[in-house]
Structures are given as C-alpha cells and as structure tokens.
Write an enzyme that holds these catalytic residues in place. Structure first.
Site, PDB file in Angstrom:
ATOM      1  N   CYS A  44       0.835  -1.213   0.000  1.00 39.41           N
ATOM      2  CA  CYS A  44       0.000   0.000   0.000  1.00 39.41           C
ATOM      3  C   CYS A  44       0.866   1.259   0.000  1.00 39.41           C
ATOM      4  CB  CYS A  44      -0.936   0.013   1.204  1.00 39.41           C
ATOM      5  SG  CYS A  44      -2.119  -1.346   1.209  1.00 39.41           S
ATOM      6  N   THR A  45       1.908   1.250   0.792  1.00 38.15           N
ATOM      7  CA  THR A  45       2.811   2.401   0.818  1.00 38.15           C
ATOM      8  C   THR A  45       3.436   2.609  -0.557  1.00 38.15           C
ATOM      9  OG1 THR A  45       3.249   2.149   3.179  1.00 38.15           O
ATOM     10  CG2 THR A  45       4.874   3.392   1.896  1.00 38.15           C
TER      11      THR A  45
END
Length: 153
Positions: free
Chosen positions: A45-46
């Site tokens: 996600c990052t």
C-alpha cells in the site's frame, strides 16, 4: 454485484484524515479517481500510494481529483499522510466498517479490509475504468493513466 464501465458510481460521504467529509457527488462535473487499498503503513500500500503521490500531476493536470480509501480509522490515516507527504485525501471507511468498499465490491470479508480496487468516475458520475485486485496483488497504474488520458481526449 461488481461494477462495470458505464454503471453509476455509488455515492458516498466519508471523513478524511482530518475528519472533514468528502462526498463523491459534490465533485460532479469533474472526474474522480477512487483508489481502495487494504491498510495504511503496509508495504504494498505504501508503494502504491507513494507512486500515486509521485505521479499526482498526471491526474490533477487532467482535472482529476484523487482520493484513497481504506477501512483504517482517521487518526491512523492522518499519521500516515503526514509521514508520507500525501497531497490527496485519505478517506476512512472505518464505520460502518467497509460499507463503501462493499458498495464498490472491493471489500475482502475474510480479513475485514478493502481489496485493491480502482475506479475512475467520470464527470457525470459514471464508472469510466474499474480494476479490483486481491490484497496481495499490487496494481500497475498504467491502466489508470490510460483511462485518464482517454477521458481527456
């Protein structure tokens, strides 16, 4: 029931990381890219949201508002946004838990989190692009960019 290109995007109002409401229908007249993701502070996600941050001009130059949605609470999103320098709203689908992700058929019931769903909503509120990947499947953002370019032409 999954959403398809041409369907009306389900309207929603969610709080952002500062607990300010964001309502999709208030953005009619310009496109909105809605990006669901599983969890703040997680590796994939990052990476995805940092790429989105780094390529944000691709979307904003085309008049597209970008929002990212997870089932994380607003304070978690605030900390992550501040840490990563995200320049787009992070929206909390925390309560009722995952209701917006469910409306977009982008909720992973087994783990109680959003899948990696991406929806480009055109200026009329219709889905112009849709992609839903499982939680461990990183997305290639070229499809999003191609869809934005197609809207602009």
């Amino acid at each position: 029931m999954s959403l398809s290109v041409g369907d009306t995007a389900p309207d929603f109002t969610l709080p952002d990381s500062d607990r300010q409401p964001f309502t999709l229908s208030e953005h009619r007249g310009s496109p909105v890219l809605v990006v669901f993701y599983p969890f703040a502070f997680s590796g994939i996600c990052t990476g995805e949201l940092c790429q989105l941050r780094d390529d944000l001009a691709t979307y904003t130059d085309a008049g597209v508002t970008v929002v990212a949605v997870s089932c994380d609470p607003a304070p978690t999103l605030k900390a992550w946004k501040d840490e990563q320098g995200f320049d787009f709203p992070l929206l909390s689908d925390f309560w009722p838990h995952g209701e917006v992700a469910k409306a977009y058929d982008a909720f992973f019931d087994v783990a109680g989190m959003a899948n990696r769903g991406t929806f480009l909503v055109d200026a009329d509120g219709k889905i112009a692009f849709t992609e839903v990947n499982g939680p461990g499947d990183a997305r290639a953002q070229t499809g999003w960019k191609d869809a934005v370019a197609a809207l602009a032409s």
